[in-house]
Design an enzyme around this catalytic site. Sequence first.
Site, mmCIF file in Angstrom:
data_model
loop_
_atom_site.group_PDB
_atom_site.id
_atom_site.type_symbol
_atom_site.label_atom_id
_atom_site.label_comp_id
_atom_site.label_asym_id
_atom_site.label_seq_id
_atom_site.Cartn_x
_atom_site.Cartn_y
_atom_site.Cartn_z
ATOM 1 N N SER A 1 0.854 -1.095 0.210
ATOM 2 C CA SER A 1 0.178 0.066 -0.079
ATOM 3 C C SER A 1 0.807 1.357 0.068
ATOM 4 C CB SER A 1 -0.873 0.202 1.146
ATOM 5 O OG SER A 1 -0.177 -0.107 2.366
ATOM 6 N N HIS B 1 -5.521 -3.414 -2.414
ATOM 7 C CA HIS B 1 -5.346 -2.234 -3.432
ATOM 8 C C HIS B 1 -5.115 -3.030 -4.918
ATOM 9 C CE1 HIS B 1 -4.691 0.696 -0.691
ATOM 10 N NE2 HIS B 1 -4.074 -0.168 -0.174
ATOM 11 N N LYS C 1 -12.449 0.482 -1.666
ATOM 12 C CA LYS C 1 -11.263 1.033 -2.569
ATOM 13 C C LYS C 1 -11.766 0.980 -3.916
ATOM 14 C CE LYS C 1 -7.555 0.135 0.693
ATOM 15 N NZ LYS C 1 -8.212 -0.383 1.769
#
Length: 387
Positions: free
Chosen positions: A177, A205, A239
């Site tokens: 990250s 992610h 996200k």
Amino acid sequence: MFADLAEQLRIREQKGLRRTRQIADSSQASHITIDGCDYLAFSSNDYLGLANHPELIASACDGARLYGVGAGASHLINGHSAAHHDLETALATFTGFPRALLFSTGYMANIGMVTALAGREDAVFADKLNHASLNDAALLSRAQFIRYPHCDLAALEQRLATVQARRKLVISDAVFSMEGDIAPIRRLIELCERYHAWLLLDDAHGFGVLGEQGRGSLFLPGSAHPHSPSLVYMATLGKAAGVFGAFVAAQPEVIETLVQSARSYIYTTATPPLLAHALLTSVRLIGQDEWRREALRRNIAQLKQGLQSSPWKLLPSVTPIQPLLIGDSVEAVRISQGLREQGILVPAIRPPTVPQGTARLRISLSATHQPDDIQRLVRALHDLAPS
């Protein structure tokens, strides 16, 4: 007591490490309003621009009409709705696993799966640049906690070969990250299979952004599909998916173990079903909207090209996370503040989040950023560079 706390805060401020909160007055987008001021934002995890998508908003409203606002109970009492069940089924299918299990957050998912699968007689092997939630999970498990240098599989193998434990778990980010680089997933799986270890992979992610149809890091060329039975996969839904929550996908025996033993799943109220209902739409959009990932790739290429002559270097990353290495924490804060004064939001990331001497600007790109947005950021950074 309070004098001691005040002194600690003063020292943190002096070192440029004190964090502050900002109040957003608008919905999430590449252009947002913070504390009454308009900004071009490179600070969001909304990588695909779905957080304010009209179809997701409509789905959330439909979900509220169908299920109400709150779940009303934990999943194991009577808070597990049809929306939760349908989303788990859709996520398992999308990622190619037999089963999936929803958690409220990625932090809770990591805590739940590590502590359910490891205990006092076991060993957890962790990449040194893992997310804090994985480190906290390993400590809470009370297992032997063994860290290895970042992506150093020779060092990991040496530790796997020499450590004696009832059960061995390797835990790693898929996309790191704060670095933006990608773990060597296939080699990690091969190593875990050789030493009869579990691999717990955090793809917070990568899910939605990487791989075929945005199915995540496991679907990158040369990665891990078809999946190994030793793989336990976690991804977040706040996200790239644009909403909230997380899920773990794995073999049925693993998922059932989490249902029975993961304390962060058992002892908490289920997330609102309306969010699960909205996420069904999000998963569909992730799979069908390839143009979003194409836009991200163009934005990444433009940023890299524009900063080639910068005195600061971008760390190697093909993901929306583009860290610009500054080094000194005070200097990183200066540049971040200078950008803010020009109406651009880019956070300064400082120790202890990253190692000493590696403070950076964490530039987060979105599919909704336009070429003019990228160019504006590049010009501002060049203006702030030391002469």
